[in-house]
Scaffold this motif. Structure first.
Motif, mmCIF file in Angstrom:
data_model
loop_
_atom_site.group_PDB
_atom_site.id
_atom_site.type_symbol
_atom_site.label_atom_id
_atom_site.label_comp_id
_atom_site.label_asym_id
_atom_site.label_seq_id
_atom_site.Cartn_x
_atom_site.Cartn_y
_atom_site.Cartn_z
ATOM 1 N N LYS A 1 0.838 -1.203 0.000
ATOM 2 C CA LYS A 1 0.000 0.000 0.000
ATOM 3 C C LYS A 1 0.872 1.251 0.000
ATOM 4 O O LYS A 1 0.582 2.223 -0.694
ATOM 5 C CB LYS A 1 -0.936 -0.002 1.213
ATOM 6 C CG LYS A 1 -1.873 1.201 1.252
ATOM 7 C CD LYS A 1 -2.802 1.122 2.451
ATOM 8 C CE LYS A 1 -3.813 2.232 2.527
ATOM 9 N NZ LYS A 1 -3.347 3.582 2.306
ATOM 10 N N TRP A 2 1.952 1.215 0.783
ATOM 11 C CA TRP A 2 2.832 2.382 0.867
ATOM 12 C C TRP A 2 3.390 2.748 -0.507
ATOM 13 O O TRP A 2 3.290 3.894 -0.944
ATOM 14 C CB TRP A 2 3.975 2.122 1.857
ATOM 15 C CG TRP A 2 5.042 3.161 1.787
ATOM 16 C CD1 TRP A 2 6.240 3.064 1.156
ATOM 17 C CD2 TRP A 2 4.989 4.484 2.332
ATOM 18 N NE1 TRP A 2 6.940 4.236 1.276
ATOM 19 C CE2 TRP A 2 6.191 5.131 1.997
ATOM 20 C CE3 TRP A 2 4.035 5.183 3.064
ATOM 21 C CZ2 TRP A 2 6.478 6.431 2.366
ATOM 22 C CZ3 TRP A 2 4.320 6.487 3.445
ATOM 23 C CH2 TRP A 2 5.521 7.100 3.095
ATOM 24 N N PHE A 3 3.994 1.785 -1.181
ATOM 25 C CA PHE A 3 4.666 2.083 -2.447
ATOM 26 C C PHE A 3 3.701 2.265 -3.614
ATOM 27 O O PHE A 3 4.027 2.966 -4.565
ATOM 28 C CB PHE A 3 5.706 1.005 -2.769
ATOM 29 C CG PHE A 3 6.932 1.137 -1.912
ATOM 30 C CD1 PHE A 3 7.852 2.140 -2.140
ATOM 31 C CD2 PHE A 3 7.137 0.275 -0.851
ATOM 32 C CE1 PHE A 3 8.969 2.282 -1.338
ATOM 33 C CE2 PHE A 3 8.259 0.404 -0.043
ATOM 34 C CZ PHE A 3 9.170 1.406 -0.282
ATOM 35 N N ARG A 4 2.518 1.666 -3.544
ATOM 36 C CA ARG A 4 1.571 1.783 -4.655
ATOM 37 C C ARG A 4 0.603 2.949 -4.497
ATOM 38 O O ARG A 4 0.048 3.421 -5.485
ATOM 39 C CB ARG A 4 0.784 0.490 -4.809
ATOM 40 C CG ARG A 4 1.661 -0.651 -5.243
ATOM 41 C CD ARG A 4 0.895 -1.929 -5.339
ATOM 42 N NE ARG A 4 1.839 -3.026 -5.550
ATOM 43 C CZ ARG A 4 1.500 -4.220 -5.944
ATOM 44 N NH1 ARG A 4 0.234 -4.494 -6.167
ATOM 45 N NH2 ARG A 4 2.395 -5.140 -6.106
ATOM 46 N N GLU A 5 0.385 3.404 -3.261
ATOM 47 C CA GLU A 5 -0.608 4.458 -3.028
ATOM 48 C C GLU A 5 -0.065 5.608 -2.183
ATOM 49 O O GLU A 5 0.031 6.734 -2.650
ATOM 50 C CB GLU A 5 -1.849 3.868 -2.344
ATOM 51 C CG GLU A 5 -2.575 2.845 -3.182
ATOM 52 C CD GLU A 5 -3.705 2.181 -2.407
ATOM 53 O OE1 GLU A 5 -4.140 2.724 -1.372
ATOM 54 O OE2 GLU A 5 -4.161 1.104 -2.843
#
Length: 156
Positions: free
Chosen positions: A66-70
């Motif tokens: 979630k961190w790297f994609r959003e």
């Protein structure tokens, strides 16, 4: 360093320079008695920046996908918008964040259209990466002339 030696050093510094830098120093994680003369290359960051960095690292570790994609992308766009407003850029798309000054200089120098007969000037005290990029450009861009401007003072 002993506590008394540090106290004496701080007292002497205050006598000579007043409070210049001593209060701001508390915002950094530098070891007592350490004097950092090369902040540009291997500097430290103020405590609030360090604390924010830790917060983001914890978020990334807690939910990496979630961190790297959003999350990261949303924060990046928010930072670009804030910087654009601060520097009066027309849009956040006119703001680019780079990892460090060397990468930024390299990106700008290599992205310019030097045209036939262009001249790239740099100071003799320029950082090695700037000189290396200038050399690369002089060898790869037809007609580009590079000029090293000598300063009147010798730098190490």
């Amino acid at each position: 360093w002993t506590a008394s030696a540090l106290e004496m050093e701080e007292r002497l510094a205050r006598e000579q320079f007043g409070d210049l830098g001593l209060e701001v120093r508390k915002q950094f994680l530098l070891a007592p008695g350490f004097r950092n003369f090369n902040h540009g290359s291997y500097g430290t960051m103020p405590r609030p920046v360090w604390e924010a960095q830790l917060k983001y690292q914890e978020q990334a570790e807690a939910r990496p996908d979630k961190w790297f994609r959003e999350d990261y992308l949303e924060l990046l766009e928010s930072a670009r918008a804030a910087i654009a407003l601060y520097v009066n850029a027309p849009s956040k798309t006119d703001v680019v964040l780079v990892e460090n000054a060397s990468g930024g200089c390299n990106a700008v120098m290599r992205s310019l259209d030097w045209g036939d007969g262009g001249v790239l000037m740099y100071l003799s005290s320029a950082y090695g990466m700037v000189k290396n990029t200038a050399k690369y450009l002089s060898e790869s861009v037809p007609g580009l002339k590079t000029v090293e401007v000598q300063l009147g003072v010798d730098f190490p």
